[in-house]
Scaffold this active site. Sequence first.
Site, PDB file in Angstrom:
ATOM      1  N   ARG A 153       1.678 -12.922   3.265  1.00 50.72           N
ATOM      2  CA  ARG A 153       2.194 -14.303   3.280  1.00 50.72           C
ATOM      3  C   ARG A 153       3.590 -14.371   4.023  1.00 50.72           C
ATOM      4  NH1 ARG A 153       2.574 -18.091  -1.644  1.00 50.72           N
ATOM      5  NH2 ARG A 153       3.001 -16.392  -2.827  1.00 50.72           N
ATOM      6  N   VAL A 198      -6.406  -5.926  -3.993  1.00 47.96           N
ATOM      7  CA  VAL A 198      -5.275  -6.388  -3.935  1.00 47.96           C
ATOM      8  C   VAL A 198      -4.902  -7.510  -2.998  1.00 47.96           C
ATOM      9  CG1 VAL A 198      -2.733  -5.724  -3.857  1.00 47.96           C
ATOM     10  CG2 VAL A 198      -4.450  -4.251  -4.827  1.00 47.96           C
ATOM     11  N   THR A 199      -5.682  -7.531  -2.019  1.00 47.23           N
ATOM     12  CA  THR A 199      -5.160  -8.325  -0.922  1.00 47.23           C
ATOM     13  C   THR A 199      -5.511  -9.812  -1.324  1.00 47.23           C
ATOM     14  OG1 THR A 199      -6.366  -6.802   0.615  1.00 47.23           O
ATOM     15  CG2 THR A 199      -5.875  -9.076   1.574  1.00 47.23           C
ATOM     16  N   ASN A 200      -4.541 -10.653  -0.882  1.00 47.03           N
ATOM     17  CA  ASN A 200      -4.510 -12.119  -1.229  1.00 47.03           C
ATOM     18  C   ASN A 200      -5.324 -12.911  -0.197  1.00 47.03           C
ATOM     19  OD1 ASN A 200      -3.227 -12.500  -3.849  1.00 47.03           O
ATOM     20  ND2 ASN A 200      -1.171 -11.965  -2.631  1.00 47.03           N
ATOM     21  N   GLY A 210       0.723  -1.165   0.169  1.00 48.31           N
ATOM     22  CA  GLY A 210      -0.038  -0.085  -0.012  1.00 48.31           C
ATOM     23  C   GLY A 210       0.780   1.101   0.004  1.00 48.31           C
ATOM     24  N   ARG A 212       5.854 -10.557 -14.417  1.00 45.92           N
ATOM     25  CA  ARG A 212       6.938 -11.449 -13.984  1.00 45.92           C
ATOM     26  C   ARG A 212       7.156 -12.368 -15.258  1.00 45.92           C
ATOM     27  NH1 ARG A 212       4.006 -12.627  -8.250  1.00 45.92           N
ATOM     28  NH2 ARG A 212       5.547 -11.034  -7.219  1.00 45.92           N
ATOM     29  N   HIS A 240      -4.904 -16.153  -9.413  1.00 44.25           N
ATOM     30  CA  HIS A 240      -3.651 -15.577  -9.240  1.00 44.25           C
ATOM     31  C   HIS A 240      -3.229 -16.734  -8.158  1.00 44.25           C
ATOM     32  CE1 HIS A 240      -0.214 -13.128  -8.080  1.00 44.25           C
ATOM     33  NE2 HIS A 240      -0.669 -12.791  -6.817  1.00 44.25           N
ATOM     34  N   ASN A 252      -8.391 -12.531   6.075  1.00 47.90           N
ATOM     35  CA  ASN A 252      -8.313 -11.403   4.998  1.00 47.90           C
ATOM     36  C   ASN A 252      -9.914 -11.307   4.559  1.00 47.90           C
ATOM     37  OD1 ASN A 252      -5.700 -10.894   5.447  1.00 47.90           O
ATOM     38  ND2 ASN A 252      -5.097 -11.719   3.494  1.00 47.90           N
TER      39      ASN A 252
HETATM   40  N1  APR Z   1      -7.875  -1.828   7.698  1.00 45.13           N
HETATM   41  C1  APR Z   1      -6.762  -1.382   7.216  1.00 45.13           C
HETATM   42  N2  APR Z   1      -5.610  -1.667   7.461  1.00 45.13           N
HETATM   43  C2  APR Z   1      -5.148  -2.929   7.886  1.00 45.13           C
HETATM   44  C3  APR Z   1      -6.406  -3.534   8.527  1.00 45.13           C
HETATM   45  C4  APR Z   1      -7.914  -3.120   8.490  1.00 45.13           C
HETATM   46  N3  APR Z   1      -8.721  -3.706   8.991  1.00 45.13           N
HETATM   47  N4  APR Z   1      -6.007  -4.987   8.990  1.00 45.13           N
HETATM   48  C5  APR Z   1      -4.745  -4.864   8.508  1.00 45.13           C
HETATM   49  N5  APR Z   1      -4.318  -3.797   7.948  1.00 45.13           N
HETATM   50  C6  APR Z   1      -3.066  -3.326   7.548  1.00 45.13           C
HETATM   51  C7  APR Z   1      -2.012  -3.642   8.310  1.00 45.13           C
HETATM   52  O1  APR Z   1      -1.853  -2.929   9.631  1.00 45.13           O
HETATM   53  C8  APR Z   1      -0.748  -3.596   7.635  1.00 45.13           C
HETATM   54  O2  APR Z   1      -0.069  -2.245   7.782  1.00 45.13           O
HETATM   55  O3  APR Z   1      -2.713  -4.040   6.427  1.00 45.13           O
HETATM   56  C9  APR Z   1      -1.341  -3.616   6.180  1.00 45.13           C
HETATM   57  C10 APR Z   1      -0.750  -4.781   5.433  1.00 45.13           C
HETATM   58  O4  APR Z   1       0.723  -4.419   5.282  1.00 45.13           O
HETATM   59  P1  APR Z   1       1.757  -5.513   5.255  1.00 45.13           P
HETATM   60  O5  APR Z   1       1.615  -6.641   6.261  1.00 45.13           O
HETATM   61  O6  APR Z   1       3.294  -5.084   4.870  1.00 45.13           O
HETATM   62  O7  APR Z   1       1.431  -6.628   3.804  1.00 45.13           O
HETATM   63  P2  APR Z   1       1.944  -6.252   2.382  1.00 45.13           P
HETATM   64  O8  APR Z   1       3.000  -6.745   2.008  1.00 45.13           O
HETATM   65  O9  APR Z   1       1.598  -4.651   2.139  1.00 45.13           O
HETATM   66  O10 APR Z   1       0.703  -7.052   1.338  1.00 45.13           O
HETATM   67  C11 APR Z   1      -0.550  -6.621   1.524  1.00 45.13           C
HETATM   68  O11 APR Z   1      -1.161  -7.410  -0.683  1.00 45.13           O
HETATM   69  O12 APR Z   1      -0.078  -8.723  -2.312  1.00 45.13           O
HETATM   70  C12 APR Z   1      -0.910  -8.685  -1.279  1.00 45.13           C
HETATM   71  O13 APR Z   1      -0.654 -10.894  -0.086  1.00 45.13           O
HETATM   72  C13 APR Z   1      -0.414  -9.421  -0.020  1.00 45.13           C
HETATM   73  O14 APR Z   1      -2.735  -9.856   0.975  1.00 45.13           O
HETATM   74  C14 APR Z   1      -1.552  -8.991   1.048  1.00 45.13           C
HETATM   75  C15 APR Z   1      -1.701  -7.628   0.993  1.00 45.13           C
END
Ligand code: APR
Length: 314
Positions: free
Chosen positions: A82, A118-120, A14, A151, A175, A95
């Site tokens: 992941r 975007v979330t998986n 993000g 990729r 995906h 998720n």
């Molecule tokens: N509302 C807002 N933000 C949230 C919530 C929520 N209810 N729950 C979790 N988050 C935030 C977390 O606090 C964290 O900052 O979502 C963020 C996720 O960030 P990362 O753990 O760094 O994950 P990231 O690598 O950014 O991946 C996010 O995208 O590609 C996909 O598989 C990946 O599902 C994952 C997502």
Amino acid sequence: MRSKVTVVGAGNVGATAVQRIHQLGYADTVLVDVVEDLPQGKALDMLESGPVIGSDANVIGSNDYEATAGSDVVVITAGIARRPGMSRDDLLITNMNITTAVTQQVVKYSPDCIILAVTNPLDAMCQNIFEASGFPRSRVLGMAGVLDTARFRTFIAQELDVSVEDVQAYVLGGHGDDMVPLVRYTTVGGIPISEMMSAETVEALVQRTRQGGGEIVALLKAGSAYYAPSASITQMVEAILLDKKRILPGCAYLEGEFGINGLCVGVPVKVGAGGMEQVIEIKLTNEEQAALNASAASVQELVDVMRRARADGA
Ligand code: APR
């Protein structure tokens, strides 16, 4: 007036997406996260890069959704990522609950926005967000295919020692490890890939593409890919904001196209100001259709697990 883009989830994907969108200069961005002060800190840091990168756009961080009101596009990356040894599917129920809660807030404050999931696990989350939003299917699409093809294109360009810009490719289906790279539609400078490399080399690159996310997770150890994912998000957001009507692989809710009904899976779509403006149906060989059906069946399994969990009050 500048466009407004909200990105929910101020983690790696993000925050990097906001950095890239801010750099474009024509969209104000709002970064939202549940962690106190995190989105505010990252947003202020990015805002302060403006004078150096030449962006007058605004960036703000927030823990609630009031600041997101009236967004044109909302990107949902919130969730847990992941870790090594974890499949995308392990993330499913956690998720699902996160994206449902996020979508309710997004819809409340930006009822006319276009949502980019975007979330998986991506296809299942796209379906969940589509259902939770109550939006028409044109206003909910998922980002996965642009990343998967990026990729694949990278590996092909490396193998042939040619520009990445000259490699065009498509993937269909979910995906996941059973995504369906459409080798027949993969070209280098307009020339079919089959003329440029052996079938064995193509298969090896397809296999590496399928495991592309896992390859990065294994190297990073903590967390998953975010540079290529955020670049892919930015390309889709730009296609919407600039009404480019690009033909990109995206995750869309199908209503009979490709013989699939009521399910979000990856297909070629036209992306413009209306969001997912059209599903581009192409003729598939029996083998490609069978691979797509198998991929759709794995997405359907996850959707069924989510339905059962919801019925059980998860
Ligand atoms: N509302 C807002 N933000 C949230 C919530 C929520 N209810 N729950 C979790 N988050 C935030 C977390 O606090 C964290 O900052 O979502 C963020 C996720 O960030 P990362 O753990 O760094 O994950 P990231 O690598 O950014 O991946 C996010 O995208 O590609 C996909 O598989 C990946 O599902 C994952 C997502």
